[in-house]
Design a protein around this motif. Sequence first.
Motif, PDB file in Angstrom:
ATOM      1  N   GLY A   1       0.767  -1.238   0.000  1.00 28.44           N
ATOM      2  CA  GLY A   1       0.000   0.000   0.000  1.00 28.44           C
ATOM      3  C   GLY A   1       0.800   1.293   0.000  1.00 28.44           C
ATOM      4  O   GLY A   1       0.274   2.350   0.343  1.00 28.44           O
ATOM      5  N   TYR A   2       2.070   1.242  -0.402  1.00 25.05           N
ATOM      6  CA  TYR A   2       2.895   2.452  -0.439  1.00 25.05           C
ATOM      7  C   TYR A   2       2.476   3.314  -1.634  1.00 25.05           C
ATOM      8  O   TYR A   2       2.336   2.799  -2.747  1.00 25.05           O
ATOM      9  N   PRO A   3       2.276   4.611  -1.430  1.00 23.11           N
ATOM     10  CA  PRO A   3       1.901   5.477  -2.553  1.00 23.11           C
ATOM     11  C   PRO A   3       3.067   5.637  -3.535  1.00 23.11           C
ATOM     12  O   PRO A   3       4.166   6.024  -3.147  1.00 23.11           O
ATOM     13  N   LYS A   4       2.796   5.332  -4.773  1.00 19.01           N
ATOM     14  CA  LYS A   4       3.816   5.429  -5.824  1.00 19.01           C
ATOM     15  C   LYS A   4       4.424   6.824  -5.877  1.00 19.01           C
ATOM     16  O   LYS A   4       5.630   6.987  -6.072  1.00 19.01           O
ATOM     17  N   GLY A   5       3.617   7.843  -5.671  1.00 18.78           N
ATOM     18  CA  GLY A   5       4.083   9.223  -5.757  1.00 18.78           C
ATOM     19  C   GLY A   5       5.012   9.652  -4.634  1.00 18.78           C
ATOM     20  O   GLY A   5       5.634  10.718  -4.719  1.00 18.78           O
ATOM     21  N   LEU A   6       5.130   8.832  -3.581  1.00 16.29           N
ATOM     22  CA  LEU A   6       6.021   9.168  -2.469  1.00 16.29           C
ATOM     23  C   LEU A   6       7.310   8.350  -2.482  1.00 16.29           C
ATOM     24  O   LEU A   6       8.129   8.467  -1.574  1.00 16.29           O
ATOM     25  N   LEU A   7       7.490   7.531  -3.517  1.00 19.65           N
ATOM     26  CA  LEU A   7       8.717   6.747  -3.677  1.00 19.65           C
ATOM     27  C   LEU A   7       9.566   7.355  -4.783  1.00 19.65           C
ATOM     28  O   LEU A   7       9.033   7.826  -5.787  1.00 19.65           O
ATOM     29  N   ALA A   8      10.883   7.318  -4.607  1.00 16.30           N
ATOM     30  CA  ALA A   8      11.803   7.829  -5.624  1.00 16.30           C
ATOM     31  C   ALA A   8      13.016   6.914  -5.714  1.00 16.30           C
ATOM     32  O   ALA A   8      13.557   6.498  -4.687  1.00 16.30           O
ATOM     33  N   ASN A   9      13.435   6.615  -6.938  1.00 14.18           N
ATOM     34  CA  ASN A   9      14.616   5.787  -7.179  1.00 14.18           C
ATOM     35  C   ASN A   9      15.816   6.655  -7.545  1.00 14.18           C
ATOM     36  O   ASN A   9      15.668   7.695  -8.180  1.00 14.18           O
ATOM     37  N   GLU A  10      16.996   6.186  -7.148  1.00 11.95           N
ATOM     38  CA  GLU A  10      18.266   6.830  -7.518  1.00 11.95           C
ATOM     39  C   GLU A  10      18.316   8.291  -7.057  1.00 11.95           C
ATOM     40  O   GLU A  10      18.509   9.195  -7.861  1.00 11.95           O
ATOM     41  N   VAL A  11      18.157   8.504  -5.773  1.00 16.21           N
ATOM     42  CA  VAL A  11      18.140   9.853  -5.204  1.00 16.21           C
ATOM     43  C   VAL A  11      19.558  10.244  -4.810  1.00 16.21           C
ATOM     44  O   VAL A  11      20.219   9.537  -4.044  1.00 16.21           O
ATOM     45  N   GLU A  12      20.022  11.375  -5.336  1.00 19.51           N
ATOM     46  CA  GLU A  12      21.377  11.841  -5.038  1.00 19.51           C
ATOM     47  C   GLU A  12      21.417  12.597  -3.718  1.00 19.51           C
ATOM     48  O   GLU A  12      20.555  13.420  -3.431  1.00 19.51           O
ATOM     49  N   LEU A  13      22.433  12.286  -2.924  1.00 16.11           N
ATOM     50  CA  LEU A  13      22.686  12.976  -1.663  1.00 16.11           C
ATOM     51  C   LEU A  13      24.072  13.593  -1.743  1.00 16.11           C
ATOM     52  O   LEU A  13      24.952  13.062  -2.415  1.00 16.11           O
ATOM     53  N   LYS A  14      24.270  14.688  -1.040  1.00 16.15           N
ATOM     54  CA  LYS A  14      25.593  15.317  -0.996  1.00 16.15           C
ATOM     55  C   LYS A  14      26.090  15.343   0.436  1.00 16.15           C
ATOM     56  O   LYS A  14      25.378  15.748   1.349  1.00 16.15           O
ATOM     57  N   ALA A  15      27.335  14.903   0.596  1.00 21.17           N
ATOM     58  CA  ALA A  15      28.026  14.958   1.882  1.00 21.17           C
ATOM     59  C   ALA A  15      29.322  15.715   1.636  1.00 21.17           C
ATOM     60  O   ALA A  15      30.321  15.126   1.245  1.00 21.17           O
ATOM     61  N   GLY A  16      29.264  17.028   1.811  1.00 18.41           N
ATOM     62  CA  GLY A  16      30.417  17.854   1.465  1.00 18.41           C
ATOM     63  C   GLY A  16      30.627  17.799  -0.035  1.00 18.41           C
ATOM     64  O   GLY A  16      29.728  18.080  -0.814  1.00 18.41           O
TER      65      GLY A  16
ATOM     66  N   LEU B   1      14.051   5.985  -1.929  1.00 22.34           N
ATOM     67  CA  LEU B   1      13.607   6.725  -0.751  1.00 22.34           C
ATOM     68  C   LEU B   1      12.093   6.751  -0.729  1.00 22.34           C
ATOM     69  O   LEU B   1      11.456   6.899  -1.777  1.00 22.34           O
ATOM     70  N   LEU B   2      11.536   6.624   0.466  1.00 22.28           N
ATOM     71  CA  LEU B   2      10.116   6.862   0.689  1.00 22.28           C
ATOM     72  C   LEU B   2       9.999   8.173   1.440  1.00 22.28           C
ATOM     73  O   LEU B   2      10.698   8.385   2.439  1.00 22.28           O
ATOM     74  N   TYR B   3       9.129   9.041   0.955  1.00 25.10           N
ATOM     75  CA  TYR B   3       8.862  10.321   1.612  1.00 25.10           C
ATOM     76  C   TYR B   3       7.505  10.262   2.300  1.00 25.10           C
ATOM     77  O   TYR B   3       6.648   9.464   1.918  1.00 25.10           O
ATOM     78  N   ASN B   4       7.305  11.145   3.290  1.00 23.34           N
ATOM     79  CA  ASN B   4       5.968  11.293   3.853  1.00 23.34           C
ATOM     80  C   ASN B   4       5.215  12.328   3.037  1.00 23.34           C
ATOM     81  O   ASN B   4       5.742  12.893   2.081  1.00 23.34           O
TER      82      ASN B   4
END
Length: 149
Positions: A52-67, A76-79
């Motif tokens: 039952g996870y909403p498709k619109g709140l899931l994202a594949n290949e999300v880039e993060l920056k650490a410095g 990632l699943l978002y609220n």
Amino acid sequence: MNRINLPSYAIKLRENGSKHEIFDFLRRKYVTLTPEEWVRQHFTHYLVEHKGYPKGLLANEVELKAGEKRLRCDTLLYNKGLEPQMIIEYKAPEIGITQHVFDQITVYNMLLRVPYLIVSNGLQHYCCRMDYDNATYAFLSDIPDYSAL
């Protein structure tokens, strides 16, 4: 492709020259079919179609920056406020789920501080709930339904 411990779905495959591709319904495009991608596509469909996870709140290949370093979360699943709630890390079925894999997802979580972490190689799935107030975590016996988050 490898047999995995996830339900099947209406898989869309195509050949592009000498490459095999699979349709990623979250990114809305065909991507190169690798063993890890096979797991990702089955897992995200499982979350949407069975948990039952909403498709619109899931994202594949999300880039993060650490410095200066750039990292990439598999999913990632978002609220509903678009705050990250779950990090999911995939490995190919022939890759064991080791401490190294948990260390990798922990690095991502140091940036995001999400309540849930999942690691899957398509055969084994581990989900843990983080408790930041008590600096602990607990492994769950199953992937929670979206309504239980």
